[in-house]
Design a protein around this motif. Sequence first.
Motif, PDB file in Angstrom:
ATOM      1  N   LEU A 121       1.009  -1.710   0.532  1.00 17.10           N
ATOM      2  CA  LEU A 121       0.360  -0.074  -0.018  1.00 17.10           C
ATOM      3  C   LEU A 121       0.725   1.675  -0.405  1.00 17.10           C
ATOM      4  N   SER A 122       2.027   1.317   0.763  1.00 18.31           N
ATOM      5  CA  SER A 122       2.807   2.143   0.299  1.00 18.31           C
ATOM      6  C   SER A 122       3.571   2.226  -0.829  1.00 18.31           C
ATOM      7  N   GLU A 123       3.605   1.694  -1.515  1.00 23.01           N
ATOM      8  CA  GLU A 123       4.411   0.821  -2.831  1.00 23.01           C
ATOM      9  C   GLU A 123       3.122   2.499  -3.841  1.00 23.01           C
ATOM     10  N   VAL A 124       2.120   2.389  -3.663  1.00 22.55           N
ATOM     11  CA  VAL A 124       1.082   2.344  -4.530  1.00 22.55           C
ATOM     12  C   VAL A 124       1.283   3.957  -4.341  1.00 22.55           C
ATOM     13  N   ALA A 125       1.314   4.411  -2.747  1.00 20.17           N
ATOM     14  CA  ALA A 125       1.227   5.840  -2.736  1.00 20.17           C
ATOM     15  C   ALA A 125       2.389   6.358  -2.911  1.00 20.17           C
ATOM     16  N   ALA A 126       3.178   5.814  -3.016  1.00 14.65           N
ATOM     17  CA  ALA A 126       4.121   6.483  -3.743  1.00 14.65           C
ATOM     18  C   ALA A 126       4.321   6.361  -4.680  1.00 14.65           C
ATOM     19  N   SER A 127       3.821   5.742  -5.705  1.00 13.24           N
ATOM     20  CA  SER A 127       4.474   5.463  -7.694  1.00 13.24           C
ATOM     21  C   SER A 127       3.360   6.766  -8.078  1.00 13.24           C
ATOM     22  N   PRO A 128       4.344   6.906  -9.711  1.00 10.01           N
ATOM     23  CA  PRO A 128       3.756   7.612 -10.108  1.00 10.01           C
ATOM     24  C   PRO A 128       2.899   7.425 -10.936  1.00 10.01           C
ATOM     25  N   LEU A 129       2.321   6.064 -10.791  1.00  7.95           N
ATOM     26  CA  LEU A 129       1.033   5.455 -11.526  1.00  7.95           C
ATOM     27  C   LEU A 129      -0.543   6.124 -10.685  1.00  7.95           C
ATOM     28  N   ARG A 130       0.012   6.768  -9.160  1.00  4.17           N
ATOM     29  CA  ARG A 130      -1.393   6.377  -8.500  1.00  4.17           C
ATOM     30  C   ARG A 130      -1.930   7.450  -9.320  1.00  4.17           C
ATOM     31  N   ASP A 131      -1.822   8.625  -9.801  1.00  2.00           N
ATOM     32  CA  ASP A 131      -2.421   9.603 -10.370  1.00  2.00           C
ATOM     33  C   ASP A 131      -3.233   9.339 -11.788  1.00  2.00           C
ATOM     34  N   THR A 132      -2.894   7.863 -12.000  1.00  2.00           N
ATOM     35  CA  THR A 132      -3.779   8.062 -13.449  1.00  2.00           C
ATOM     36  C   THR A 132      -4.877   6.888 -12.805  1.00  2.00           C
ATOM     37  N   VAL A 133      -4.972   6.845 -11.417  1.00  2.73           N
ATOM     38  CA  VAL A 133      -6.362   6.430 -11.650  1.00  2.73           C
ATOM     39  C   VAL A 133      -7.621   7.090 -10.349  1.00  2.73           C
ATOM     40  N   ASP A 134      -8.606   7.479 -11.191  1.00  2.00           N
ATOM     41  CA  ASP A 134      -9.915   7.588 -10.454  1.00  2.00           C
ATOM     42  C   ASP A 134      -9.755   7.883  -9.085  1.00  2.00           C
ATOM     43  N   TRP A 135      -9.665   7.684  -8.090  1.00  2.00           N
ATOM     44  CA  TRP A 135      -9.808   7.278  -7.251  1.00  2.00           C
ATOM     45  C   TRP A 135     -11.221   7.665  -6.360  1.00  2.00           C
ATOM     46  N   THR A 136     -12.109   8.566  -7.148  1.00  2.00           N
ATOM     47  CA  THR A 136     -13.086   8.884  -6.885  1.00  2.00           C
ATOM     48  C   THR A 136     -14.075   7.601  -7.228  1.00  2.00           C
ATOM     49  N   ALA A 137     -13.942   6.736  -7.800  1.00  2.00           N
ATOM     50  CA  ALA A 137     -14.344   6.033  -8.176  1.00  2.00           C
ATOM     51  C   ALA A 137     -14.429   4.500  -7.131  1.00  2.00           C
ATOM     52  N   VAL A 138     -13.323   4.628  -7.058  1.00  2.00           N
ATOM     53  CA  VAL A 138     -13.325   3.818  -6.130  1.00  2.00           C
ATOM     54  C   VAL A 138     -13.645   3.393  -5.310  1.00  2.00           C
ATOM     55  N   HIS A 139     -14.021   2.708  -4.664  1.00  2.00           N
ATOM     56  CA  HIS A 139     -14.551   1.180  -2.808  1.00  2.00           C
ATOM     57  C   HIS A 139     -13.572   0.222  -2.537  1.00  2.00           C
ATOM     58  N   VAL A 140     -12.749   0.721  -1.367  1.00  2.00           N
ATOM     59  CA  VAL A 140     -12.251  -0.028  -0.414  1.00  2.00           C
ATOM     60  C   VAL A 140     -13.094  -0.641   0.854  1.00  2.00           C
ATOM     61  N   TRP A 141     -12.640  -1.658   0.678  1.00  2.00           N
ATOM     62  CA  TRP A 141     -12.515  -3.149   1.289  1.00  2.00           C
ATOM     63  C   TRP A 141     -12.239  -3.453   2.121  1.00  2.00           C
ATOM     64  N   TRP A 142     -11.804  -4.545   3.122  1.00  2.00           N
ATOM     65  CA  TRP A 142     -11.407  -5.224   4.015  1.00  2.00           C
ATOM     66  C   TRP A 142     -11.361  -7.161   3.960  1.00  2.00           C
ATOM     67  N   GLY A 143     -10.799  -7.452   4.308  1.00  2.00           N
ATOM     68  CA  GLY A 143     -11.511  -8.719   4.507  1.00  2.00           C
ATOM     69  C   GLY A 143     -11.434  -9.134   5.532  1.00  2.00           C
ATOM     70  N   ASP A 144     -10.813  -8.703   6.550  1.00  2.00           N
ATOM     71  CA  ASP A 144     -11.317  -8.632   8.009  1.00  2.00           C
ATOM     72  C   ASP A 144     -10.755  -7.708   9.049  1.00  2.00           C
ATOM     73  N   GLU A 145     -10.878  -7.789  10.071  1.00  2.00           N
ATOM     74  CA  GLU A 145     -10.753  -6.467  10.903  1.00  2.00           C
ATOM     75  C   GLU A 145     -10.178  -6.879  12.167  1.00  2.00           C
ATOM     76  N   ARG A 146      -8.935  -6.594  13.043  1.00  2.00           N
ATOM     77  CA  ARG A 146      -9.487  -6.667  14.601  1.00  2.00           C
ATOM     78  C   ARG A 146     -10.530  -6.254  15.877  1.00  2.00           C
ATOM     79  N   PHE A 147     -11.408  -6.877  16.166  1.00  2.00           N
ATOM     80  CA  PHE A 147     -12.131  -6.201  17.283  1.00  2.00           C
ATOM     81  C   PHE A 147     -12.066  -5.215  18.474  1.00  2.00           C
TER      82      PHE A 147
END
Length: 243
Positions: A55-81
């Motif tokens: 995820l840090s590499e995604v944030a640092a990538s020059p490709l990051r700004d090619t994605v329309d992030w307003t159209a992306v929905h983010v989920w998780w497979g699990d979480e610590r309660f």
Amino acid sequence: MTAPAKNRRVVVYPDAATVATATAARLLTHLVDTLTVKERADIILTGGTVGIRTLSEVAASPLRDTVDWTAVHVWWGDERFVAAGDPDRNEGQAQEALLAHLPVPEENIHRMGSTTEFETAEDAAAAYLADFEAQGEPVWDVAMFGMGPDGHVASLFPSHPVFVTGSEAVSAVHDSPKPPSTRVTLSVDLINRAHQVWIVAAGDEKAEAIAKALKGDKAIPASAVCGTDATLWLIDAAAAAQA
């Protein structure tokens, strides 16, 4: 609880750093491609050492700004309660590594509930399922998971009742063999609705479980998850040593 891998591909990189860098580039490219044919993309983010590094590499990538992030929905497979803001929470780690650096609308970030909001993990699981249903039960374009040395993915652990006999789409997990002991997780069946499932792992401590999973050992949760279009194992040479 297992299903055969669909179009499984194993990609071996020289080390953990390359796994993270390459997986980040793969994810960004996949999102760009997806959003050329769809108005929305849904992804499941993973935690873990290599997952958060990705995820840090995604944030640092020059490709990051090619994605329309307003159209992306983010989920998780699990979480610590645990409480909101607890460093053990996957969503907090993802927020710091990635989401804080992207223009993803808050309403597109689907966090699993914490002890700050819910009295029980069962309540948090029910709320997450309700959110999923309210979003039209989206099919994830990419579902990313790390894998533990025991072969667990999400909070589906070998021999644990939630993995072996669980029937809920989103479940509370008690007595997890890995702390914290109480968690919320997606089921195998819900995960396996994803178009693509990616297992991202590195290190020789994962090698035995990876070998068993790739041979179809039904006791290994990682062997049970698969995408309807593709299942990718993105691993380093150490993790692949016994495969």
